[in-house]
Design a protein around this motif. Structure first.
Motif, PDB file in Angstrom:
ATOM      1  N   LEU A   8       0.842  -1.190   0.000  1.00 56.61           N
ATOM      2  CA  LEU A   8       0.000   0.000   0.000  1.00 56.61           C
ATOM      3  C   LEU A   8       0.881   1.246   0.000  1.00 56.61           C
ATOM      4  CD1 LEU A   8      -2.788   1.435   0.464  1.00 56.61           C
ATOM      5  CD2 LEU A   8      -2.335   1.187   2.920  1.00 56.61           C
ATOM      6  N   ARG A   9       0.505   2.235  -0.803  1.00 54.30           N
ATOM      7  CA  ARG A   9       1.249   3.501  -0.844  1.00 54.30           C
ATOM      8  C   ARG A   9       0.601   4.468   0.141  1.00 54.30           C
ATOM      9  NH1 ARG A   9       1.334   2.096  -6.646  1.00 54.30           N
ATOM     10  NH2 ARG A   9      -0.662   3.201  -6.908  1.00 54.30           N
ATOM     11  N   SER A  10       1.216   4.587   1.319  1.00 53.08           N
ATOM     12  CA  SER A  10       0.613   5.396   2.382  1.00 53.08           C
ATOM     13  C   SER A  10       0.583   6.874   2.044  1.00 53.08           C
ATOM     14  CB  SER A  10       1.367   5.187   3.695  1.00 53.08           C
ATOM     15  OG  SER A  10       2.712   5.613   3.572  1.00 53.08           O
ATOM     16  N   ASP A  11       1.433   7.315   1.108  1.00 52.92           N
ATOM     17  CA  ASP A  11       1.466   8.732   0.739  1.00 52.92           C
ATOM     18  C   ASP A  11       0.558   9.043  -0.442  1.00 52.92           C
ATOM     19  OD1 ASP A  11       2.907   7.312  -1.120  1.00 52.92           O
ATOM     20  OD2 ASP A  11       4.611   8.699  -1.182  1.00 52.92           O
ATOM     21  N   ASP A  12      -0.252   8.072  -0.851  1.00 55.02           N
ATOM     22  CA  ASP A  12      -1.172   8.256  -1.968  1.00 55.02           C
ATOM     23  C   ASP A  12      -2.606   8.188  -1.424  1.00 55.02           C
ATOM     24  OD1 ASP A  12      -2.824   8.095  -4.170  1.00 55.02           O
ATOM     25  OD2 ASP A  12      -1.583   6.639  -5.246  1.00 55.02           O
ATOM     26  N   PRO A  13      -3.285   9.333  -1.248  1.00 54.83           N
ATOM     27  CA  PRO A  13      -4.629   9.325  -0.663  1.00 54.83           C
ATOM     28  C   PRO A  13      -5.609   8.428  -1.419  1.00 54.83           C
ATOM     29  CG  PRO A  13      -3.761  11.563  -0.744  1.00 54.83           C
ATOM     30  CD  PRO A  13      -2.798  10.707  -1.511  1.00 54.83           C
ATOM     31  N   ASP A  15      -4.925   5.658  -3.061  1.00 58.22           N
ATOM     32  CA  ASP A  15      -4.607   4.270  -2.758  1.00 58.22           C
ATOM     33  C   ASP A  15      -5.131   3.884  -1.376  1.00 58.22           C
ATOM     34  OD1 ASP A  15      -3.362   2.085  -4.104  1.00 58.22           O
ATOM     35  OD2 ASP A  15      -1.696   2.139  -2.681  1.00 58.22           O
ATOM     36  N   VAL A  16      -4.933   4.777  -0.410  1.00 58.59           N
ATOM     37  CA  VAL A  16      -5.403   4.518   0.955  1.00 58.59           C
ATOM     38  C   VAL A  16      -6.927   4.449   0.993  1.00 58.59           C
ATOM     39  CG1 VAL A  16      -5.504   5.451   3.292  1.00 58.59           C
ATOM     40  CG2 VAL A  16      -3.364   5.554   2.006  1.00 58.59           C
ATOM     41  N   ALA A  17      -7.579   5.344   0.273  1.00 54.31           N
ATOM     42  CA  ALA A  17      -9.041   5.341   0.238  1.00 54.31           C
ATOM     43  C   ALA A  17      -9.569   4.054  -0.395  1.00 54.31           C
ATOM     44  CB  ALA A  17      -9.552   6.555  -0.528  1.00 54.31           C
ATOM     45  N   ALA A  18      -8.884   3.560  -1.419  1.00 55.82           N
ATOM     46  CA  ALA A  18      -9.294   2.316  -2.061  1.00 55.82           C
ATOM     47  C   ALA A  18      -9.144   1.140  -1.101  1.00 55.82           C
ATOM     48  CB  ALA A  18      -8.465   2.086  -3.319  1.00 55.82           C
ATOM     49  N   PHE A  19      -8.053   1.134  -0.329  1.00 56.68           N
ATOM     50  CA  PHE A  19      -7.849   0.086   0.679  1.00 56.68           C
ATOM     51  C   PHE A  19      -8.999   0.087   1.684  1.00 56.68           C
ATOM     52  CE2 PHE A  19      -6.260  -1.869   4.463  1.00 56.68           C
ATOM     53  CZ  PHE A  19      -5.258  -2.755   4.096  1.00 56.68           C
ATOM     54  N   ALA A  20      -9.312   1.272   2.218  1.00 55.94           N
ATOM     55  CA  ALA A  20     -10.388   1.376   3.202  1.00 55.94           C
ATOM     56  C   ALA A  20     -11.733   0.968   2.596  1.00 55.94           C
ATOM     57  CB  ALA A  20     -10.461   2.801   3.744  1.00 55.94           C
ATOM     58  N   ARG A  21     -11.945   1.308   1.344  1.00 54.96           N
ATOM     59  CA  ARG A  21     -13.208   0.976   0.679  1.00 54.96           C
ATOM     60  C   ARG A  21     -13.369  -0.535   0.523  1.00 54.96           C
ATOM     61  NH1 ARG A  21     -18.419   2.033   0.014  1.00 54.96           N
ATOM     62  NH2 ARG A  21     -19.208   1.569  -2.067  1.00 54.96           N
ATOM     63  N   VAL A  22     -12.302  -1.225   0.121  1.00 56.09           N
ATOM     64  CA  VAL A  22     -12.368  -2.683  -0.013  1.00 56.09           C
ATOM     65  C   VAL A  22     -12.689  -3.315   1.335  1.00 56.09           C
ATOM     66  CG1 VAL A  22     -11.020  -4.766  -0.466  1.00 56.09           C
ATOM     67  CG2 VAL A  22     -10.895  -2.839  -2.045  1.00 56.09           C
ATOM     68  N   ARG A  23     -12.008  -2.841   2.379  1.00 56.48           N
ATOM     69  CA  ARG A  23     -12.257  -3.385   3.716  1.00 56.48           C
ATOM     70  C   ARG A  23     -13.710  -3.155   4.147  1.00 56.48           C
ATOM     71  NH1 ARG A  23      -8.111  -5.292   7.137  1.00 56.48           N
ATOM     72  NH2 ARG A  23      -6.692  -6.359   5.730  1.00 56.48           N
ATOM     73  N   HIS A  24     -14.249  -1.988   3.863  1.00 53.64           N
ATOM     74  CA  HIS A  24     -15.634  -1.698   4.249  1.00 53.64           C
ATOM     75  C   HIS A  24     -16.613  -2.603   3.500  1.00 53.64           C
ATOM     76  CE1 HIS A  24     -19.237   0.463   5.405  1.00 53.64           C
ATOM     77  NE2 HIS A  24     -19.553   0.554   4.123  1.00 53.64           N
ATOM     78  N   ALA A  36      -7.338   5.689   9.708  1.00 50.34           N
ATOM     79  CA  ALA A  36      -7.030   4.506  10.508  1.00 50.34           C
ATOM     80  C   ALA A  36      -6.092   3.562   9.758  1.00 50.34           C
ATOM     81  CB  ALA A  36      -8.319   3.778  10.889  1.00 50.34           C
ATOM     82  N   VAL A  37      -6.282   3.451   8.447  1.00 49.71           N
ATOM     83  CA  VAL A  37      -5.408   2.599   7.635  1.00 49.71           C
ATOM     84  C   VAL A  37      -3.974   3.105   7.683  1.00 49.71           C
ATOM     85  CG1 VAL A  37      -4.908   1.847   5.276  1.00 49.71           C
ATOM     86  CG2 VAL A  37      -7.270   1.818   6.122  1.00 49.71           C
ATOM     87  N   VAL A  38      -3.799   4.419   7.509  1.00 46.73           N
ATOM     88  CA  VAL A  38      -2.449   5.005   7.546  1.00 46.73           C
ATOM     89  C   VAL A  38      -1.852   4.871   8.946  1.00 46.73           C
ATOM     90  CG1 VAL A  38      -1.137   7.143   7.325  1.00 46.73           C
ATOM     91  CG2 VAL A  38      -2.884   6.575   5.634  1.00 46.73           C
ATOM     92  N   HIS A  39      -2.669   5.076   9.960  1.00 45.09           N
ATOM     93  CA  HIS A  39      -2.172   4.966  11.340  1.00 45.09           C
ATOM     94  C   HIS A  39      -1.616   3.572  11.595  1.00 45.09           C
ATOM     95  CE1 HIS A  39      -2.045   5.933  15.657  1.00 45.09           C
ATOM     96  NE2 HIS A  39      -2.396   4.668  15.834  1.00 45.09           N
ATOM     97  N   SER A  50       5.341  -5.289  10.201  1.00 48.05           N
ATOM     98  CA  SER A  50       4.013  -5.189   9.601  1.00 48.05           C
ATOM     99  C   SER A  50       4.072  -4.682   8.161  1.00 48.05           C
ATOM    100  CB  SER A  50       3.156  -4.244  10.447  1.00 48.05           C
ATOM    101  OG  SER A  50       1.909  -4.004   9.846  1.00 48.05           O
ATOM    102  N   ARG A  51       3.149  -5.179   7.347  1.00 48.53           N
ATOM    103  CA  ARG A  51       2.968  -4.676   5.991  1.00 48.53           C
ATOM    104  C   ARG A  51       1.478  -4.606   5.676  1.00 48.53           C
ATOM    105  NH1 ARG A  51       6.390  -8.204   1.809  1.00 48.53           N
ATOM    106  NH2 ARG A  51       5.727  -6.543   0.355  1.00 48.53           N
ATOM    107  N   SER A  52       1.099  -3.634   4.884  1.00 46.88           N
ATOM    108  CA  SER A  52      -0.251  -3.555   4.328  1.00 46.88           C
ATOM    109  C   SER A  52      -0.123  -3.733   2.824  1.00 46.88           C
ATOM    110  CB  SER A  52      -0.907  -2.208   4.653  1.00 46.88           C
ATOM    111  OG  SER A  52      -1.126  -2.078   6.042  1.00 46.88           O
ATOM    112  N   LEU A  53      -0.823  -4.733   2.290  1.00 46.03           N
ATOM    113  CA  LEU A  53      -0.719  -5.088   0.878  1.00 46.03           C
ATOM    114  C   LEU A  53      -2.038  -4.841   0.171  1.00 46.03           C
ATOM    115  CD1 LEU A  53       0.996  -8.587   1.346  1.00 46.03           C
ATOM    116  CD2 LEU A  53       2.147  -6.398   0.930  1.00 46.03           C
TER     117      LEU A  53
END
Length: 309
Positions: A8-13, A15-24, A36-39, A50-53
């Motif tokens: 996951l690219r933590s500096d790419d909003p 990308d982070v939003a897509a990660f959170a959306r999939v989880r939701h 919360a994902v970035v935290h 730890s890694r987020s993929l």
């Protein structure tokens, strides 16, 4: 169509939003926000490795994984991998590729036993078992409609107990750390954990972006916190009980019921309309409290484990 796995690219909003959306979409019973994902990515202890993929198909994020070592367990070599794919993007190879990438990383970091939560649905369970994982215990997700339910009146305060909030401990959170550490040690789990690093707890838990200190109710006796119900909120109308517990010396006094009721009433007054919580299926006392409050089971996960050779 090609599926690939990357960090996951933590500096790419986006990308982070897509990660959170999939989880939701895959797990709507848990609060997911980009913050919360970035935290989690930036503040998990370094020893967790730890890694987020993400699994990406033709530029679209369709799957996610959060993986790492259980660094705060007294038993070394234990690890977790929690993998979720968008419900409308399954059977494209994303889940299998995420599992393979996660296992390779964790094995390299010294993991010997891998734990994963899997939704209690036939396709998900079969997927875990095809990859060599064995079924263990289970846990329920529960939901309460705060806007359309009548909360029971709060139980009376036992003698010598007062109700406060976590916000009252902002200047010195260490008593909250000590309460969290003791209650966590008795939480039903396959993996024993110990909170011993105060600074790590401050970074990961006390400063978590979902933590709502004003809605986290705390029972105080003899000047110290002895029970609490930890409140997470998503900045909108969704609320979640992240932890409810009582120190051993004060159990049997109804403090868990007291703090959880108080927190829910605060949440409703603050405009929250939907509350979630989770319980181990064998945790009868907490399930009884949640039933009394009006919660209903809305999903179940099963704990799976695989031992590496």
């Amino acid at each position: 169509m090609t599926v690939l796995v990357r960090d996951l690219r933590s500096d790419d909003p986006a990308d982070v939003a897509a990660f959170a959306r999939v989880r939701h979409l895959a797990l709507p019973f848990i609060l997911w926000t980009p913050q919360a994902v970035v935290h989690h990515l930036l503040h998990t202890h370094p020893d967790a490795r730890s890694r987020s993929l993400v699994a990406e198909e033709d530029g679209e994020v369709i799957g996610t994984a959060q993986i790492g070592l259980v660094h705060d367990s007294p038993e070394p070599g234990q690890a977790y991998l929690n993998i979720y794919v968008r419900p409308d993007r399954v059977r494209r190879g994303a889940g299998g590729l995420l599992v393979r990438t996660a296992e390779e990383h964790l094995a390299t970091e010294g993991a010997r036993k891998l734990f994963a939560w899997v939704l209690d649905e036939p396709a998900h369970l079969a997927f875990a078992e095809r990859h060599g994982y064995e079924r263990r215990r289970s846990a329920h997700f529960l939901r309460l409609g705060l806007a359309d339910s009548t909360l029971p009146p709060p139980p009376p305060l036992p003698p010598g107990v007062e109700l406060r909030t976590a916000a009252d401990f902002a200047d010195d959170p260490r008593p909250m750390f000590e309460l969290d550490a003791e209650t966590l040690a008795d939480e039903p789990s396959d993996v024993a954990m110990e909170f011993t690093d105060y600074e790590a707890w401050l970074a990961e838990t006390w400063r978590h972006p979902l933590l709502n200190r004003e809605l986290t109710s705390v029972a105080v006796a003899d000047g110290r916190p002895v029970a609490f119900s930890v409140a997470y909120t998503d900045g909108g109308t969704r609320y979640s009980s992240a932890m409810t517990g009582t120190v051993r010396a004060h159990r049997g006094r109804g403090l868990a019921k007291l703090t959880k009721t108080d927190s829910l009433r605060r949440a409703r007054a603050a405009g929250c309309t939907e509350a979630f919580t989770g319980n181990d299926t064998d945790n009868g006392p907490m399930l009884a409290i949640n039933k009394w409050l009006g919660y209903e089971v809305c999903g179940t996960e099963v704990r799976y484990v695989r031992e590496l050779g």
